[in-house]
Write a protein that holds these residues in place. Structure first.
Motif, PDB file in Angstrom:
ATOM      1  N   ARG A  69       0.832  -1.209   0.000  1.00 57.63           N
ATOM      2  CA  ARG A  69       0.000   0.000   0.000  1.00 57.63           C
ATOM      3  C   ARG A  69       0.862   1.253   0.000  1.00 57.63           C
ATOM      4  NH1 ARG A  69      -5.166  -0.172   2.286  1.00 57.63           N
ATOM      5  NH2 ARG A  69      -5.188   2.002   1.620  1.00 57.63           N
ATOM      6  N   LEU A  70       0.387   2.278  -0.668  1.00 62.34           N
ATOM      7  CA  LEU A  70       1.066   3.568  -0.745  1.00 62.34           C
ATOM      8  C   LEU A  70       0.635   4.425   0.439  1.00 62.34           C
ATOM      9  CD1 LEU A  70       2.938   5.289  -2.570  1.00 62.34           C
ATOM     10  CD2 LEU A  70       0.855   6.190  -3.632  1.00 62.34           C
ATOM     11  N   ALA A  71       1.618   4.989   1.159  1.00 55.89           N
ATOM     12  CA  ALA A  71       1.316   5.797   2.338  1.00 55.89           C
ATOM     13  C   ALA A  71       2.274   6.977   2.422  1.00 55.89           C
ATOM     14  CB  ALA A  71       1.427   4.945   3.602  1.00 55.89           C
ATOM     15  N   ALA A  72       1.778   8.050   3.044  1.00 54.06           N
ATOM     16  CA  ALA A  72       2.602   9.219   3.346  1.00 54.06           C
ATOM     17  C   ALA A  72       2.792   9.266   4.856  1.00 54.06           C
ATOM     18  CB  ALA A  72       1.933  10.495   2.856  1.00 54.06           C
ATOM     19  N   VAL A  73       4.017   9.545   5.273  1.00 48.67           N
ATOM     20  CA  VAL A  73       4.351   9.609   6.691  1.00 48.67           C
ATOM     21  C   VAL A  73       4.945  10.990   6.969  1.00 48.67           C
ATOM     22  CG1 VAL A  73       5.850   8.688   8.507  1.00 48.67           C
ATOM     23  CG2 VAL A  73       4.752   7.137   6.891  1.00 48.67           C
ATOM     24  N   ASP A  74       4.450  11.629   8.009  1.00 51.57           N
ATOM     25  CA  ASP A  74       4.980  12.909   8.470  1.00 51.57           C
ATOM     26  C   ASP A  74       5.381  12.713   9.921  1.00 51.57           C
ATOM     27  OD1 ASP A  74       5.595  15.531   9.043  1.00 51.57           O
ATOM     28  OD2 ASP A  74       3.546  16.272   8.853  1.00 51.57           O
ATOM     29  N   GLY A  75       6.639  12.970  10.233  1.00 51.71           N
ATOM     30  CA  GLY A  75       7.098  12.744  11.599  1.00 51.71           C
ATOM     31  C   GLY A  75       8.480  13.291  11.832  1.00 51.71           C
ATOM     32  N   ARG A  76       9.192  12.649  12.744  1.00 47.80           N
ATOM     33  CA  ARG A  76      10.542  13.097  13.113  1.00 47.80           C
ATOM     34  C   ARG A  76      11.500  11.914  13.093  1.00 47.80           C
ATOM     35  NH1 ARG A  76      11.489  11.494  18.389  1.00 47.80           N
ATOM     36  NH2 ARG A  76       9.605  10.914  19.517  1.00 47.80           N
ATOM     37  N   LEU A  77      12.762  12.203  12.837  1.00 50.95           N
ATOM     38  CA  LEU A  77      13.800  11.175  12.846  1.00 50.95           C
ATOM     39  C   LEU A  77      14.257  10.947  14.279  1.00 50.95           C
ATOM     40  CD1 LEU A  77      15.680   9.324  11.217  1.00 50.95           C
ATOM     41  CD2 LEU A  77      17.291  11.223  11.140  1.00 50.95           C
ATOM     42  N   GLN A  78      14.360   9.687  14.651  1.00 52.90           N
ATOM     43  CA  GLN A  78      14.822   9.327  15.989  1.00 52.90           C
ATOM     44  C   GLN A  78      15.969   8.333  15.853  1.00 52.90           C
ATOM     45  OE1 GLN A  78      12.144   8.307  19.455  1.00 52.90           O
ATOM     46  NE2 GLN A  78      12.705   6.249  18.799  1.00 52.90           N
ATOM     47  N   ILE A  79      17.047   8.598  16.564  1.00 56.62           N
ATOM     48  CA  ILE A  79      18.181   7.669  16.629  1.00 56.62           C
ATOM     49  C   ILE A  79      18.228   7.162  18.071  1.00 56.62           C
ATOM     50  CG2 ILE A  79      20.659   7.348  16.285  1.00 56.62           C
ATOM     51  CD1 ILE A  79      19.269   8.332  13.753  1.00 56.62           C
TER      52      ILE A  79
END
Length: 156
Positions: A69-79
């Motif tokens: 499935r095609l999805a868009a994700v908006d968030g933050r990078l976490q290490i």
């Protein structure tokens, strides 16, 4: 300072839903995102990015998204880092999603049913978990019909 990640890609596998000890839902999946430029031999290059989603959105993602499935994700990078079973320190990079938007319809969803890009339920009913509140109707379900708007309603 700014830590913002926006991705559009396809899921490489079905999301994995788990619950923390205190009952908080957490889903994880990998998103395959094509790079803008081709490799040195002209082949398309793809990055495989780990995504984590929390709380109610995690349950919705696990219920309605599947592999491909095609999805868009908006968030933050976490290490983050942890010690594995062999006692070695492992560093993990992942995107912690604030919003996940479904950009296509699932293979078992006919035209006019399923989730919109914003994740709202359409007018056709489908089973929901007993603990989940009912979703609102999809505001874009009748997007092929003309809308009667007067000049006075426009803000410009």
């Amino acid at each position: 300072m700014l830590n913002r990640v926006i991705l559009i890609g396809r899921l490489t596998a079905d999301p994995e839903l788990r619950y923390t000890n205190n009952g908080t839902a957490v889903a994880s999946f990998t998103l395959a995102v094509d790079r803008m430029r081709s490799g040195p031999n002209g082949e398309r290059q793809t990055d495989f990015i780990n995504v984590v989603v929390w709380q109610k959105q995690a349950e919705i993602v696990a219920q309605y998204l599947q592999k491909g499935r095609l999805a868009a994700v908006d968030g933050r990078l976490q290490i983050r880092s942890y010690d594995n079973r062999d006692g070695q320190r492992v560093r993990v990079a992942e995107v912690v999603a604030e919003t996940v938007r479904f950009l296509d319809r699932g293979p078992d969803q006919a035209q006019g049913s399923g989730y919109s890009a914003a994740g709202a339920q359409t007018r056709q009913q489908r089973p929901t978990p007993s603990s989940a509140p009912p979703f609102e109707d999809d505001p874009f379900a009748d997007d092929s019909q003309l809308i009667d708007i007067s000049e006075d309603d426009l803000p410009f």
